[in-house]
Write a protein that holds these residues in place. Structure first.
Motif, PDB file in Angstrom:
ATOM      1  N   UNK A 196       0.848  -1.187   0.000  1.00 20.59           N
ATOM      2  CA  UNK A 196       0.000   0.000   0.000  1.00 20.59           C
ATOM      3  C   UNK A 196       0.890   1.245   0.000  1.00 20.59           C
ATOM      4  N   UNK A 197       0.884   1.996  -1.096  1.00 18.88           N
ATOM      5  CA  UNK A 197       1.785   3.139  -1.232  1.00 18.88           C
ATOM      6  C   UNK A 197       1.521   4.217  -0.194  1.00 18.88           C
ATOM      7  N   UNK A 198       0.252   4.449   0.133  1.00 22.67           N
ATOM      8  CA  UNK A 198      -0.078   5.464   1.133  1.00 22.67           C
ATOM      9  C   UNK A 198       0.417   5.048   2.515  1.00 22.67           C
ATOM     10  N   UNK A 199       0.257   3.782   2.820  1.00 26.73           N
ATOM     11  CA  UNK A 199       0.715   3.250   4.103  1.00 26.73           C
ATOM     12  C   UNK A 199       2.236   3.368   4.215  1.00 26.73           C
ATOM     13  N   UNK A 200       2.921   2.987   3.156  1.00 25.61           N
ATOM     14  CA  UNK A 200       4.383   3.036   3.149  1.00 25.61           C
ATOM     15  C   UNK A 200       4.864   4.478   3.253  1.00 25.61           C
ATOM     16  N   UNK A 201       4.223   5.387   2.528  1.00 28.93           N
ATOM     17  CA  UNK A 201       4.624   6.795   2.595  1.00 28.93           C
ATOM     18  C   UNK A 201       4.425   7.336   4.005  1.00 28.93           C
ATOM     19  N   UNK A 202       3.265   7.044   4.610  1.00 32.95           N
ATOM     20  CA  UNK A 202       2.975   7.542   5.952  1.00 32.95           C
ATOM     21  C   UNK A 202       4.024   7.077   6.955  1.00 32.95           C
ATOM     22  N   UNK A 203       4.346   5.781   6.911  1.00 36.63           N
ATOM     23  CA  UNK A 203       5.268   5.240   7.899  1.00 36.63           C
ATOM     24  C   UNK A 203       6.728   5.549   7.587  1.00 36.63           C
ATOM     25  N   UNK A 204       7.055   5.764   6.332  1.00 34.14           N
ATOM     26  CA  UNK A 204       8.419   6.216   6.023  1.00 34.14           C
ATOM     27  C   UNK A 204       8.613   7.630   6.548  1.00 34.14           C
ATOM     28  N   UNK A 205       7.546   8.429   6.493  1.00 29.35           N
ATOM     29  CA  UNK A 205       7.591   9.788   7.040  1.00 29.35           C
ATOM     30  C   UNK A 205       7.716   9.752   8.564  1.00 29.35           C
ATOM     31  N   UNK A 206       6.873   8.930   9.207  1.00 30.31           N
ATOM     32  CA  UNK A 206       6.902   8.835  10.669  1.00 30.31           C
ATOM     33  C   UNK A 206       8.254   8.318  11.155  1.00 30.31           C
ATOM     34  N   UNK A 207       8.772   7.296  10.487  1.00 26.63           N
ATOM     35  CA  UNK A 207      10.063   6.713  10.885  1.00 26.63           C
ATOM     36  C   UNK A 207      11.191   7.723  10.717  1.00 26.63           C
ATOM     37  N   UNK A 208      11.158   8.475   9.615  1.00 23.18           N
ATOM     38  CA  UNK A 208      12.187   9.495   9.369  1.00 23.18           C
ATOM     39  C   UNK A 208      12.142  10.582  10.437  1.00 23.18           C
ATOM     40  N   UNK A 209      10.933  11.011  10.763  1.00 27.23           N
ATOM     41  CA  UNK A 209      10.768  12.031  11.799  1.00 27.23           C
ATOM     42  C   UNK A 209      11.270  11.514  13.142  1.00 27.23           C
ATOM     43  N   UNK A 210      10.966  10.261  13.461  1.00 25.51           N
ATOM     44  CA  UNK A 210      11.391   9.688  14.742  1.00 25.51           C
ATOM     45  C   UNK A 210      12.917   9.662  14.861  1.00 25.51           C
ATOM     46  N   UNK A 211      13.586   9.168  13.820  1.00 29.81           N
ATOM     47  CA  UNK A 211      15.039   9.089  13.856  1.00 29.81           C
ATOM     48  C   UNK A 211      15.703  10.452  13.936  1.00 29.81           C
ATOM     49  N   UNK A 212      15.207  11.387  13.149  1.00 28.70           N
ATOM     50  CA  UNK A 212      15.839  12.709  13.110  1.00 28.70           C
ATOM     51  C   UNK A 212      15.412  13.586  14.275  1.00 28.70           C
ATOM     52  N   UNK A 213      14.218  13.352  14.836  1.00 32.73           N
ATOM     53  CA  UNK A 213      13.811  14.078  16.044  1.00 32.73           C
ATOM     54  C   UNK A 213      14.721  13.705  17.211  1.00 32.73           C
ATOM     55  N   UNK A 214      15.078  12.419  17.274  1.00 32.34           N
ATOM     56  CA  UNK A 214      16.054  11.998  18.283  1.00 32.34           C
ATOM     57  C   UNK A 214      17.341  12.798  18.136  1.00 32.34           C
ATOM     58  N   UNK A 215      17.797  12.955  16.903  1.00 34.57           N
ATOM     59  CA  UNK A 215      19.051  13.664  16.661  1.00 34.57           C
ATOM     60  C   UNK A 215      18.953  15.137  17.020  1.00 34.57           C
ATOM     61  N   UNK A 216      17.789  15.738  16.753  1.00 30.25           N
ATOM     62  CA  UNK A 216      17.589  17.152  17.080  1.00 30.25           C
ATOM     63  C   UNK A 216      17.748  17.384  18.584  1.00 30.25           C
ATOM     64  N   UNK A 217      17.260  16.428  19.365  1.00 28.09           N
ATOM     65  CA  UNK A 217      17.367  16.545  20.826  1.00 28.09           C
ATOM     66  C   UNK A 217      18.745  16.108  21.322  1.00 28.09           C
ATOM     67  N   UNK A 218      19.203  14.962  20.828  1.00 30.66           N
ATOM     68  CA  UNK A 218      20.428  14.357  21.371  1.00 30.66           C
ATOM     69  C   UNK A 218      21.703  15.075  20.941  1.00 30.66           C
ATOM     70  N   UNK A 219      21.768  15.539  19.697  1.00 27.39           N
ATOM     71  CA  UNK A 219      23.021  16.111  19.193  1.00 27.39           C
ATOM     72  C   UNK A 219      23.516  17.295  20.026  1.00 27.39           C
ATOM     73  N   UNK A 220      22.670  18.318  20.271  1.00 21.32           N
ATOM     74  CA  UNK A 220      23.184  19.439  21.073  1.00 21.32           C
ATOM     75  C   UNK A 220      23.443  19.070  22.529  1.00 21.32           C
ATOM     76  N   UNK A 221      22.606  18.175  23.098  1.00 22.22           N
ATOM     77  CA  UNK A 221      22.794  17.795  24.504  1.00 22.22           C
ATOM     78  C   UNK A 221      24.059  16.976  24.687  1.00 22.22           C
ATOM     79  N   UNK A 222      24.197  15.920  23.856  1.00 17.38           N
ATOM     80  CA  UNK A 222      25.397  15.090  23.932  1.00 17.38           C
ATOM     81  C   UNK A 222      26.630  15.922  23.579  1.00 17.38           C
ATOM     82  N   UNK A 223      26.474  16.785  22.570  1.00 13.10           N
ATOM     83  CA  UNK A 223      27.580  17.637  22.160  1.00 13.10           C
ATOM     84  C   UNK A 223      28.047  18.559  23.281  1.00 13.10           C
ATOM     85  N   UNK A 224      27.102  19.103  24.033  1.00  7.92           N
ATOM     86  CA  UNK A 224      27.428  19.998  25.148  1.00  7.92           C
ATOM     87  C   UNK A 224      28.288  19.282  26.187  1.00  7.92           C
TER      88      UNK A 224
END
Length: 204
Positions: free
Chosen positions: A112-140
């Motif tokens: 299902x292309x819509x299903x795959x698109x939705x979850x590829x978006x959610x998965x991408x956001x999850x991985x990169x949201x972690x980085x948005x939080x972790x990168x500056x904190x860990x970096x500090x």
């Protein structure tokens, strides 16, 4: 395709994605100088880490990002000291993206292309949201307690890094969703991406 050939193919694809991480970070970045001789940057290197996790799974995608971006850091005098931090964070981006995409959503069991698109978006956001939080904190903490930088300098870099990391994340999410959903049908047709359709995935 037997298991051995599948593993060899994944390793070759991981190497390719690692190279793309390296090239995109090294040659397509906009470096932002920070007082004290340090820097942060705008780049799309994380795009290929997340793309790898969607295509190959969390471990392979994470390794692609870790290897490619760590080598890029080691080759740059400004970033060489943060290479260990880069290796860990990029691996985590891949693992989180892969967890959401393949363990939770099981996108490789859906046609299902819509299903795959939705979850590829959610998965991408999850991985990169972690980085948005972790990168500056860990970096500090890394800059202050491992590298011994003054607190004021580490704080300034963390704030600038947070802004740059957020911009990088937004751009990477957009690029990943476009590239992954455009490549997926072609890779399936070429037998380079294994899909095992099951009705259970569509119902989630």
């Amino acid at each position: 395709m037997n298991k051995q050939n599948s593993t060899i193919l994944k390793l070759a694809e991981t190497a390719l994605l690692a190279a793309l991480c390296y090239v995109s970070f090294t040659f397509l970045q906009i470096k932002i100088p920070v007082p004290g001789g340090d820097a942060t940057s705008l780049h799309i290197g994380n795009t290929f880490c997340v793309l790898g996790a969607l295509l190959l799974g969390g471990w392979y995608g994470g390794l692609a990002g870790s290897i490619g971006m760590t080598i890029a850091d080691l080759m740059d005098p400004v970033y060489i000291t943060v290479a260990p931090k880069t290796f860990v964070l990029k691996l985590c981006i891949g693992l989180i993206t892969g967890l959401v995409a393949h363990r939770i959503a099981k996108i490789n069991e859906s046609t299902d292309k819509k299903y795959v698109f939705k979850w590829s978006l959610i998965a991408s956001v999850a991985g990169l949201a972690f980085n948005v939080v972790a990168d500056p904190i860990v970096g500090y903490f890394y800059k202050q307690y491992i590298l011994g930088q003054p607190q004021q300098l580490a704080d300034a870099l963390a704030k600038m890094s947070a802004v740059a990391t957020f911009v990088n994340a937004v751009v990477s999410v957009i690029l990943v969703c476009i590239i992954y959903n455009a490549l997926r049908p072609a890779l399936i047709k070429a037998n380079l991406l294994e899909i095992h359709p099951q009705k259970t995935a569509e119902a989630k």
